[in-house]
Design an enzyme around this catalytic site. Structure first.
Site, PDB file in Angstrom:
ATOM      1  N   TYR A 117      -4.526  -5.653 -12.975  1.00  0.00           N
ATOM      2  CA  TYR A 117      -4.666  -6.309 -14.277  1.00  0.00           C
ATOM      3  C   TYR A 117      -5.674  -5.543 -15.124  1.00  0.00           C
ATOM      4  O   TYR A 117      -6.739  -5.158 -14.639  1.00  0.00           O
ATOM      5  CB  TYR A 117      -5.162  -7.749 -14.093  1.00  0.00           C
ATOM      6  N   GLU A 129      -3.278  -6.494 -23.499  1.00  0.00           N
ATOM      7  CA  GLU A 129      -3.237  -6.953 -22.105  1.00  0.00           C
ATOM      8  C   GLU A 129      -2.124  -6.237 -21.349  1.00  0.00           C
ATOM      9  O   GLU A 129      -0.966  -6.262 -21.779  1.00  0.00           O
ATOM     10  CB  GLU A 129      -3.011  -8.460 -22.049  1.00  0.00           C
TER      11      GLU A 129
END
Ligand code: ADP
Ligand code: MG
Length: 398
Positions: free
Chosen positions: A119, A207
């Site tokens: 992530y 993101e």
């Protein structure tokens, strides 16, 4: 403003980030040609909607099959089949709400052999007052859940705006992501690129979930979500051109025409307020008395009657709105302009829900007089507390 994954990837590719080859399609008959062009042997067929959680999402239509909104295809025929099933269908994910979102575009890209899913995001970190990287080895899943259950697996690295991403910053990120060898080299190269894209394009969020280490130990951006700062869009006509209005709330589009700061919310009390601070206080106090606001709306300072009329119409057009609270502290904004705007809007579209009006400040007497002399059924209020209690009571009573 948000953009689609395929648009975000194209933008990041311009900056030199590693992304797979892929092509967007808008109609099912393009699927075969695109699959051939990409060549396979593994394709990924990805629904393009402005919401995450697509892989684990479910389509409303049975005809779309049991699989989610991101599907691996092992042949050209399968690509065509999945596109046929997904295009036009409604995908419900943990981010769309129950209503789901219709899939009008599909991105087909080369499949990757995944070793690890990581992530990475870049955001504006209020704690440090800086743009910061947030990374975790726990990619591909819901990062909120990781933050809740294993917060020690998330590292935040704020970036000094004068220095940009330093070697020390990049090393800290590589270490947190446990990157070794070629993947580490890729990371050292990639992090400054992403930061540059974020700053130059005035993003508010970038993101990448997941950023992957492939089996050949190279990094690849596998998913990309980008939001831009709406206040900076005037500097980026190229970004503005990526806007997909079908993904936006119709009321928010209408509001943007009048330069109103409006955000639709889930509650049932419509709010018309001036000033962002007062708007937030108004929403808080509605919650304090046990109800939920239907929107955030700041009509701004010195708004015209036309603008106030448009704002009031946007609020009344929302079927969830069961009551309206007008809370104005007139400074530059004049209370009589607000009153005239409300009256004009009601004349044009009617009013079927209770309305509480609290006016204070510049030309308050003129404003109150306008409302008193109209036949509008208004519940007057003296202060913020009184106004909030009255509208909550009116909505709960109804
Ligand atoms: P979402 O976050 O909306 O579910 P993602 O783009 O993250 O969508 O895709 C979900 C999952 O599908 C990823 O975590 C990854 O495991 C897999 N996936 C997505 N794109 C690819 C690809 N190009 N190759 C292989 N697997 C992929
Ligand atoms: Mg994802």
């Amino acid at each position: 403003m948000n953009i689609h994954e395929y648009q975000a990837k194209a933008l990041l590719k311009e900056y030199g980030a590693p992304v797979a080859d892929g092509l967007p399609i808008f109609s099912a008959d393009e699927a075969g040609a695109v699959a051939e062009k990409l060549g396979g042997p593994l394709w990924v067929v990805k629904s393009q909607i402005h919401a995450g959680g697509r892989g684990k999402g479910k389509f409303k239509e049975e005809s779309a099959g049991e699989k989610g909104g991101v599907r691996l295809a092992f042949s050209k025929e399968e690509v065509i089949e999945f596109v046929g099933q997904m295009l036009g269908a409604t995908l419900v994910t943990n981010q769309t709400g129950e209503a789901g979102k219709q899939v009008n575009r599909i991105y087909i890209e080369d499949g990757a052999d995944i070793d690890r899913e990581l992530y990475l995001s870049i955001l504006v970190d209020r704690t440090s007052g800086r743009v910061a990287f947030v990374v975790s080895t726990e990619g591909g899943m819901d990062i909120e859940a990781v933050a809740e259950e294993t917060p020690d697996k998330i590292l935040t690295v704020p970036i000094n705006p004068d220095a940009g991403v330093t070697a020390d910053n990049a090393i800290a990120l590589c270490d947190a992501l446990k990157l070794e060898g070629t993947a580490r080299d890729d990371g050292m190269h990639l992090f400054p690129i992403l930061y540059k894209a974020f700053v130059e394009k005035d993003m508010s969020l970038l993101e990448i979930n997941p950023l992957i280490v492939m089996e050949n130990q190279r990094l690849r951006v596998l998913d990309a979500k980008v939001s831009f700062d709406g206040n900076a869009l005037f500097r980026h006509p190229d970004v503005m051109a990526l806007r997909d209005k079908t993904e936006e709330d119709a009321k928010e589009i209408e509001a943007s025409k009048y330069d109103l700061a409006y955000v639709a919310l889930d509650g049932n009390i419509g709010c018309m307020v001036n000033g962002a601070g007062l708007a937030m206080a108004t929403m808080d106090i509605i919650k304090l008395y046990g109800a939920e606001p239907a929107n955030f709306l700041d009509v701004g300072g010195g708004a015209s009657v036309e603008k106030v009329t448009a704002a009031f119409k946007i609020i009344t057009s929302d079927p969830n709105v069961k009551g309206i609270l007008v809370n104005i502290f007139g400074g530059i904004m004049r209370c009589d302009v607000i009153a005239q705007g409300v009256l004009t809007a009601v004349q044009e579209v009617g009013l079927e829900v209770p309305l509480v009006v609290r006016l204070e400040g510049t030309r308050v007497e003129e404003g109150k007089k306008l409302i008193a002399e109209s036949d509008l059924n208004v519940i007057p209020a003296d202060d913020l507390n009184d106004a909030a209690q009255k509208i909550v009571a009116a909505v709960k009573g109804a």
